[in-house]
Design an enzyme around this catalytic site. Structure first.
Site, PDB file in Angstrom:
ATOM      1  N   LYS A 107       2.352   5.180 -12.109  1.00 55.81           N
ATOM      2  CA  LYS A 107       2.892   3.837 -11.932  1.00 55.81           C
ATOM      3  C   LYS A 107       2.998   3.133 -13.283  1.00 55.81           C
ATOM      4  O   LYS A 107       2.067   3.153 -14.092  1.00 55.81           O
ATOM      5  CB  LYS A 107       2.002   3.019 -10.994  1.00 55.81           C
ATOM      6  CG  LYS A 107       2.004   3.502  -9.554  1.00 55.81           C
ATOM      7  CD  LYS A 107       3.357   3.287  -8.883  1.00 55.81           C
ATOM      8  CE  LYS A 107       3.340   3.700  -7.425  1.00 55.81           C
ATOM      9  NZ  LYS A 107       4.629   3.421  -6.758  1.00 55.81           N
ATOM     10  N   LYS A 214      11.361   8.214   2.384  1.00 56.20           N
ATOM     11  CA  LYS A 214      10.171   7.963   3.191  1.00 56.20           C
ATOM     12  C   LYS A 214      10.588   7.892   4.657  1.00 56.20           C
ATOM     13  O   LYS A 214      11.576   7.227   5.003  1.00 56.20           O
ATOM     14  CB  LYS A 214       9.485   6.664   2.756  1.00 56.20           C
ATOM     15  CG  LYS A 214       8.934   6.687   1.330  1.00 56.20           C
ATOM     16  CD  LYS A 214       8.289   5.351   0.991  1.00 56.20           C
ATOM     17  CE  LYS A 214       7.532   5.406  -0.347  1.00 56.20           C
ATOM     18  NZ  LYS A 214       8.423   5.472  -1.504  1.00 56.20           N
TER      19      LYS A 214
END
Length: 326
Positions: A107, A214
């Site tokens: 991240k 997703k």
């Protein structure tokens, strides 16, 4: 056939699971799980999403609980490690929670941090993984185009596999992809696919080299497979910080895709300090199995959300159900 709201509520359990480290600005992950004829399923849109956006997540939960998943093409899914926006001194401990994983998603562009923080984190991940490891970075749309160009150039020395969602909009993704083409680092789209009214717009605009998919935000396994087939782009199947029940849905999606060129982001149960099952879908040898998950009654009770939060989630379920029933 759409089950009734009463059928969904009958087995509904709301859990609040602590995270190992702060991730995406939260310390606990709430989720609502319930049981359908084909097994347990999950409804866990992020709390800030409205009913219209949460509707796809509920369709996904119902599809997984009330329909048999497609026949799997593989029994295990190779997954990546996920490194939150931690300091470099914490990187080794984070990666140790993903045994056998050869790829790490790091991240970056976290609010309150600098590019120097990102570079230090990625440098340490490279040091731990070694030259053979694969590193991808995820900005969650946190950069504008100029910032993204500067950051990608600065991070290129670490041999990036790809950069995920460097900018927020499709137009910005097109721009940054053109600006950084000389670096030969692929651009992946995530939020631009799963939060868009038209998920195919990214592919049509030439805004990405691959898509991060997703299951829940795209309306379920069958809906996601249809989108993948129409885009023609390679995909990475990822999770939305789900419980092992939600990750099971993602694993069944990944198992049904004919070609998986990249390791999948389905190892995130390792970021949870607790789960709903005594056999969580955490990486073993760098992969997770493709299987249904049955929650443990004791763990559901131990990590049950407060009465207020349970009421909030049941109200949300009811209002989202009204949206899809309409």
């Amino acid at each position: 056939m759409l089950p009734t709201l009463a059928e969904l509520i009958e087995t509904a359990q709301v859990v609040s699971l602590p995270l190992v480290t702060r991730f995406r600005g939260i310390d606990t992950r709430e989720a609502l799980v319930f049981q359908g004829p084909f097994g347990w399923t999950e409804f866990s849109p992020f709390v800030e999403y409205d009913d219209a956006e949460a509707a796809a997540w509920l369709w996904a939960a119902i599809d997984f609980g009330w329909n048999a998943p497609p026949a799997p093409l593989r029994e295990r899914i190779i997954v990546n490690a996920t490194v939150p926006a931690v300091g470099p001194e914490q990187v080794s401990d984070v990666l140790a929670r993903f045994p056998g994983c050869r790829t790490a998603k790091v991240k970056v562009a976290n609010v309150g941090q600098t590019l120097a923080d990102d570079i230090a984190r990625v440098r340490q991940v490279r040091a731990v993984l070694g030259a053979e490891g694969r590193i991808r970075v995820d900005a969650n749309g946190g950069w504008n185009v100029d910032e993204a160009e500067h950051a990608i150039h600065a991070l290129a020395e670490f041999d990036l596999e790809y950069v995920e969602q460097p900018c927020a909009t499709v137009a910005e993704l097109v721009d940054i992809r053109l600006r950084t083409a000389y670096l030969d680092i692929p651009i992946a789209a995530d939020e631009s696919v799963r939060r868009a009214e038209d998920p195919l717009a990214v592919a049509r605009a030439g805004a990405a080299d691959l898509l991060v998919i997703k299951a829940q935000p795209l309306g379920g396994i069958r809906s996601a497979l249809a989108i993948i087939a129409q885009t023609g782009l390679p995909v990475v199947v990822s999770s939305a910080l789900d419980t092992s029940i939600g990750i099971s849905m993602g694993a069944h999606l990944a198992a049904a895709i004919p070609e998986l060129q990249f390791d999948c982001g389905l190892g995130t149960a390792s970021l949870l300090a607790a789960d709903v099952t005594t056999s969580p879908l955490v990486p073993v040898g760098g992969s997770i199995p493709v299987q249904r998950v049955v929650p443990d009654a004791g763990l559901l009770a131990r990590h049950a959300a407060s009465a207020d939060r349970r009421a909030w989630w049941l109200n949300r379920l009811a209002s989202t159900y009204a949206t899809i029933a309409g």
